[in-house]
Motif scaffolding. Structure first.
Motif, PDB file in Angstrom:
ATOM      1  N   UNK A   1       0.863  -1.163   0.000  1.00 22.62           N
ATOM      2  CA  UNK A   1       0.000   0.000   0.000  1.00 22.62           C
ATOM      3  C   UNK A   1       0.909   1.226   0.000  1.00 22.62           C
ATOM      4  N   UNK A   2       0.612   2.153  -0.866  1.00 28.41           N
ATOM      5  CA  UNK A   2       1.428   3.356  -0.947  1.00 28.41           C
ATOM      6  C   UNK A   2       0.551   4.565  -1.240  1.00 28.41           C
ATOM      7  N   UNK A   3       1.055   5.722  -0.881  1.00 32.69           N
ATOM      8  CA  UNK A   3       0.341   6.954  -1.194  1.00 32.69           C
ATOM      9  C   UNK A   3       1.062   7.752  -2.272  1.00 32.69           C
ATOM     10  N   UNK A   4       2.270   7.307  -2.661  1.00 24.39           N
ATOM     11  CA  UNK A   4       3.067   8.025  -3.645  1.00 24.39           C
ATOM     12  C   UNK A   4       3.396   9.434  -3.154  1.00 24.39           C
ATOM     13  N   UNK A   5       3.654   9.554  -1.837  1.00 23.68           N
ATOM     14  CA  UNK A   5       3.989  10.837  -1.247  1.00 23.68           C
ATOM     15  C   UNK A   5       5.236  11.402  -1.920  1.00 23.68           C
ATOM     16  N   UNK A   6       5.294  12.653  -2.227  1.00 23.00           N
ATOM     17  CA  UNK A   6       4.444  13.764  -1.839  1.00 23.00           C
ATOM     18  C   UNK A   6       3.294  14.037  -2.811  1.00 23.00           C
ATOM     19  N   UNK A   7       3.168  13.259  -3.890  1.00 20.88           N
ATOM     20  CA  UNK A   7       2.060  13.491  -4.827  1.00 20.88           C
ATOM     21  C   UNK A   7       0.725  13.307  -4.105  1.00 20.88           C
ATOM     22  N   UNK A   8       0.580  12.184  -3.424  1.00 20.29           N
ATOM     23  CA  UNK A   8      -0.576  11.927  -2.560  1.00 20.29           C
ATOM     24  C   UNK A   8      -0.007  11.820  -1.144  1.00 20.29           C
ATOM     25  N   UNK A   9      -0.304  12.769  -0.255  1.00 18.83           N
ATOM     26  CA  UNK A   9       0.294  12.778   1.086  1.00 18.83           C
ATOM     27  C   UNK A   9      -0.013  11.510   1.889  1.00 18.83           C
ATOM     28  N   UNK A  13      -3.209   7.564   3.543  1.00 16.93           N
ATOM     29  CA  UNK A  13      -2.980   6.124   3.557  1.00 16.93           C
ATOM     30  C   UNK A  13      -4.241   5.328   3.911  1.00 16.93           C
ATOM     31  N   UNK A  14      -5.008   5.716   4.951  1.00 17.94           N
ATOM     32  CA  UNK A  14      -6.247   4.971   5.220  1.00 17.94           C
ATOM     33  C   UNK A  14      -7.242   5.043   4.058  1.00 17.94           C
ATOM     34  N   UNK A  15      -7.296   6.176   3.386  1.00 18.85           N
ATOM     35  CA  UNK A  15      -8.174   6.302   2.226  1.00 18.85           C
ATOM     36  C   UNK A  15      -7.724   5.357   1.116  1.00 18.85           C
ATOM     37  N   UNK A  16      -6.416   5.269   0.892  1.00 21.03           N
ATOM     38  CA  UNK A  16      -5.886   4.353  -0.122  1.00 21.03           C
ATOM     39  C   UNK A  16      -6.248   2.910   0.221  1.00 21.03           C
ATOM     40  N   UNK A  17      -6.156   2.554   1.497  1.00 14.96           N
ATOM     41  CA  UNK A  17      -6.537   1.206   1.924  1.00 14.96           C
ATOM     42  C   UNK A  17      -8.030   0.992   1.712  1.00 14.96           C
ATOM     43  N   UNK A  18      -8.833   1.999   1.999  1.00 14.29           N
ATOM     44  CA  UNK A  18     -10.274   1.911   1.779  1.00 14.29           C
ATOM     45  C   UNK A  18     -10.611   1.751   0.304  1.00 14.29           C
ATOM     46  N   UNK A  28      -9.745  -6.872   6.519  1.00 11.70           N
ATOM     47  CA  UNK A  28      -8.642  -7.234   7.430  1.00 11.70           C
ATOM     48  C   UNK A  28      -7.297  -7.117   6.722  1.00 11.70           C
ATOM     49  N   UNK A  29      -7.247  -7.467   5.443  1.00  9.43           N
ATOM     50  CA  UNK A  29      -5.994  -7.354   4.690  1.00  9.43           C
ATOM     51  C   UNK A  29      -5.638  -5.900   4.431  1.00  9.43           C
ATOM     52  N   UNK A  30      -6.632  -5.054   4.237  1.00  7.59           N
ATOM     53  CA  UNK A  30      -6.382  -3.623   4.045  1.00  7.59           C
ATOM     54  C   UNK A  30      -5.817  -3.007   5.318  1.00  7.59           C
ATOM     55  N   UNK A  31      -6.378  -3.377   6.461  1.00  9.68           N
ATOM     56  CA  UNK A  31      -5.870  -2.864   7.744  1.00  9.68           C
ATOM     57  C   UNK A  31      -4.452  -3.384   7.981  1.00  9.68           C
ATOM     58  N   UNK A  32      -4.227  -4.658   7.730  1.00  5.98           N
ATOM     59  CA  UNK A  32      -2.887  -5.219   7.908  1.00  5.98           C
ATOM     60  C   UNK A  32      -1.866  -4.560   6.987  1.00  5.98           C
ATOM     61  N   UNK A  33      -2.305  -4.150   5.795  1.00  6.50           N
ATOM     62  CA  UNK A  33      -1.394  -3.514   4.841  1.00  6.50           C
ATOM     63  C   UNK A  33      -0.809  -2.219   5.387  1.00  6.50           C
ATOM     64  N   UNK A  34      -1.577  -1.523   6.237  1.00  5.95           N
ATOM     65  CA  UNK A  34      -1.084  -0.239   6.761  1.00  5.95           C
ATOM     66  C   UNK A  34      -0.668  -0.339   8.236  1.00  5.95           C
ATOM     67  N   UNK A  35      -0.649  -1.559   8.775  1.00  7.21           N
ATOM     68  CA  UNK A  35      -0.224  -1.739  10.173  1.00  7.21           C
ATOM     69  C   UNK A  35       0.887  -2.790  10.252  1.00  7.21           C
ATOM     70  N   UNK A  36       0.542  -4.024  10.545  1.00  3.95           N
ATOM     71  CA  UNK A  36       1.549  -5.059  10.803  1.00  3.95           C
ATOM     72  C   UNK A  36       2.390  -5.386   9.572  1.00  3.95           C
ATOM     73  N   UNK A  37       1.780  -5.442   8.385  1.00  2.08           N
ATOM     74  CA  UNK A  37       2.580  -5.767   7.196  1.00  2.08           C
ATOM     75  C   UNK A  37       3.605  -4.675   6.896  1.00  2.08           C
TER      76      UNK A  37
END
Length: 87
Positions: A1-9, A13-18, A28-37
């Motif tokens: 999961x990436x935001x391509x910062x600074x293009x997308x701040x 990140x939670x919006x990208x996961x959403x 659960x995989x979206x949450x894990x992508x921005x936490x434990x993974x």
């Protein structure tokens, strides 16, 4: 999961996961992508990325999925202290 910062701040990140969820990634995989993974990729999973005794953790208490923009946040806890509480 990436935001391509600074293009997308990184604040988005939670919006990208959403958005990934909207396209079929299980929640659960979206949450894990921005936490434990993410913590595992950085080699920091022994210290952050999940709730476990002895780890650093900040928490958000809300009425729905943290990845849903419609969700209301009621409390934010950082370093064991409530730093935000919805009145």
């Amino acid at each position: 999961m990436t935001t391509d910062s600074p293009v997308v701040p990184q604040e988005y990140l939670p919006l990208c996961a959403g958005l990934a969820m909207k396209e079929g990634l299980p929640e659960i995989e979206a949450v894990k992508a921005i936490t434990i993974n993410a913590a595992k990729i950085l080699g920091l999973d022994e210290r952050i990325g999940s709730l476990k005794v002895g780890k650093d953790a900040d928490m958000v208490i809300c009425d729905g999925s943290i990845l849903d923009p419609q969700t209301t946040v009621y409390h934010t806890i950082i370093d064991g202290e409530i730093v935000y509480s919805k009145a």
